[in-house]
Design an enzyme around this catalytic site. Structure first.
Site, PDB file in Angstrom:
ATOM      1  N   LYS A  18     -74.660 -30.765  46.491  1.00 12.42           N
ATOM      2  CA  LYS A  18     -75.099 -31.164  45.544  1.00 12.42           C
ATOM      3  C   LYS A  18     -75.757 -32.442  45.229  1.00 12.42           C
ATOM      4  O   LYS A  18     -76.385 -32.118  44.329  1.00 12.42           O
ATOM      5  CB  LYS A  18     -73.603 -31.788  45.665  1.00 12.42           C
ATOM      6  CG  LYS A  18     -72.143 -31.103  44.920  1.00 12.42           C
ATOM      7  CD  LYS A  18     -70.815 -31.544  45.460  1.00 12.42           C
ATOM      8  CE  LYS A  18     -70.505 -32.349  46.278  1.00 12.42           C
ATOM      9  NZ  LYS A  18     -70.338 -31.312  47.357  1.00 12.42           N
ATOM     10  N   HIS A  43     -74.425 -36.433  51.072  1.00 14.34           N
ATOM     11  CA  HIS A  43     -75.282 -35.729  50.702  1.00 14.34           C
ATOM     12  C   HIS A  43     -76.807 -36.335  50.878  1.00 14.34           C
ATOM     13  O   HIS A  43     -77.257 -37.374  50.917  1.00 14.34           O
ATOM     14  CB  HIS A  43     -75.026 -36.514  49.054  1.00 14.34           C
ATOM     15  CG  HIS A  43     -73.920 -36.026  48.194  1.00 14.34           C
ATOM     16  ND1 HIS A  43     -74.143 -36.642  47.259  1.00 14.34           N
ATOM     17  CD2 HIS A  43     -72.870 -35.189  49.000  1.00 14.34           C
ATOM     18  CE1 HIS A  43     -72.873 -36.272  46.549  1.00 14.34           C
ATOM     19  NE2 HIS A  43     -71.886 -35.400  47.768  1.00 14.34           N
ATOM     20  N   GLN A 224     -67.202 -33.431  48.291  1.00 12.53           N
ATOM     21  CA  GLN A 224     -66.942 -32.887  48.886  1.00 12.53           C
ATOM     22  C   GLN A 224     -66.813 -31.251  47.988  1.00 12.53           C
ATOM     23  O   GLN A 224     -67.539 -31.323  47.026  1.00 12.53           O
ATOM     24  CB  GLN A 224     -65.604 -33.413  48.551  1.00 12.53           C
ATOM     25  CG  GLN A 224     -65.366 -34.533  50.210  1.00 12.53           C
ATOM     26  CD  GLN A 224     -65.074 -35.559  49.827  1.00 12.53           C
ATOM     27  OE1 GLN A 224     -64.566 -35.985  48.483  1.00 12.53           O
ATOM     28  NE2 GLN A 224     -65.506 -36.712  50.997  1.00 12.53           N
TER      29      GLN A 224
END
Length: 423
Positions: A18, A43, A224
């Site tokens: 992401k 991330h 997540q």
């Protein structure tokens, strides 16, 4: 003129990539806002030869002068936030003018981490496999209406903190968990609280809605993945927040009618960290090969990720509960050398085949696979989808048909340049 809100979230068990995608998409948005989760979600972004791991700060922080918001749905550890922010400031990013933090975000206290360890230890063989960062106990306090929030640091904080700490210590004594020492951690934590005060602490629900009213656009960033959602994931092996699109509404104070595009991120295969069911997990050389080529180790914990073939049963379910409008496929290049690619198209549940995701995926589940020919081509240098080998084009077409959702972006490497936007 009203602005737009798009949501970007993971569709599998997290670690879909992401951060990189937010960084690629942010040039199109005025604001990036994180809506749930805590510092257990890392991330990883790579560009200009540098590698960064973000835990609580939105990934849009690397994009010029854009505002980044940590929403009320996030749980924040002041000490870990301070470390992360100072690292970014060292690399030349001006955070204090661009990062806004919600007053209603809950604080992870040092004793929350001790509670996390105590609760996990009490489960014996049934451990969830938490990261030990105190996320679950912080959300538990939030739901029990006994939490401490960022806004509390602005008024009479020491008294509030002492009362909350005393309650936690009482609980730990009742659990027989007394062999811990938070002296040093607490010292740094309180330093982190003072550091937090240097940032713009805001009523984020008012801020995001004013931003929209002024005609600007917001990208909401989830942490997540959908299969770790506390309601819809593989419970109890889940995180403690709503990772799905609806979480953007509650985690930022946005009305559902404000949501536009919902970007769903998936890997070309599947991974999972920690305990819990994983129907397509591979325990053989193929799984190890995926792990090695994909560098599948946790950004925060360094834990090995379990690897397996793509699970279309779980993905169809994720697309449904999120209302995904377009898909983004990451790490396609990891499968570059495989002669055969498999995709799970259905489950056999106690011998009966179903395309639907069941209540329990821990027992009696057998994946039903379709085999496709691998492309066996190094795609990492490609700059256009026209260069894709036919077998890879066939894989994309197969996934789009099965998932009934277009794949708009394909990632073929970790660098932000290795991202192909499809026509």
């Amino acid at each position: 003129m009203t602005g737009k809100v798009d949501v970007l979230l993971g569709l599998q068990w997290g670690d879909e990539g992401k951060g990189k995608v937010v960084d690629v998409l942010t040039p199109k948005y005025d604001v990036v806002a994180r809506f749930q989760g805590g510092p257990n979600a890392g991330h990883t972004l790579e560009f200009n030869g540098e590698k960064y791991v973000l835990r609580s700060i939105p990934s849009g922080i690397f994009q010029g002068g854009k505002v980044n918001i940590i929403g009320n749905g996030v749980v924040l550890a002041p000490d870990l936030f301070m470390d992360e922010a100072k690292d970014l400031e060292k690399s030349g990013h001006d955070l204090k003018s661009r990062l806004h933090i919600s007053k209603k975000a809950h604080l992870i206290m040092p004793t929350h981490r001790v509670l996390d360890a105590a609760i996990e230890a009490s489960k014996g063989k049934n451990k969830v496999g938490t990261t030990g960062k105190g996320i679950g106990p912080t959300y538990s306090d939030k739901i029990a209406r006994t939490g401490l929030r960022v806004g509390d640091i602005l008024d009479n904080f020491q008294e509030k903190y002492a009362a909350h700490k005393a309650k936690h210590e009482e609980t730990l004594r009742a659990m027989g968990y007394t062999d811990y020492d938070i002296t040093e951690v607490e010292k740094k934590w309180l330093e982190g609280v003072e550091y937090l005060k240097q940032f713009q602490i805001v009523d984020s629900e008012h801020e995001v809605n004013k931003i929209l009213k002024s005609g600007k656009s917001i990208l909401c960033e989830g942490a997540q993945g959908t299969m770790l959602d506390v309601d819809f994931g593989s419970y109890p092996f889940v995180t403690s927040s709503n990772t799905i699109c609806a979480g953007a509404c509650t985690g930022l104070g946005l009305g559902p009618n404000k949501i536009g595009e919902v970007f769903g991120i998936m890997k070309a295969y599947c991974t999972r960290v920690g305990a819990g069911p994983f129907p397509t997990e591979l325990f053989d050389e193929t799984g190890q090969k995926m792990r090695d080529i994909g560098h599948e180790y946790g950004a925060v914990t360094g834990r090995e990720r379990r690897c397996g073939w793509i699970d279309l049963v779980a993905l169809r379910y994720s697309i449904m509960v999120n209302g995904v409008t377009q898909l983004i496929m990451m790490k396609s290049d990891v499968l570059d050398t495989f002669p055969t690619i498999k995709a799970c198209v259905a489950y056999k549940v106690n011998g009966v085949e179903t395309p639907d995701f069941p209540y329990d995926i821990e027992n009696g589940i057998e994946p039903v696979y379709k085999e496709l020919k691998g492309w066996q081509t190094d795609m990492t240098k490609y700059t256009s989808e026209d260069e894709f080998p036919q077998e890879f084009k066939d894989y994309i077409a197969f996934l789009e048909k099965e998932l009934e959702t277009p794949i708009k972006i394909v990632s073929i490497g970790p660098d932000r340049e290795q991202t192909i936007v499809r026509k």
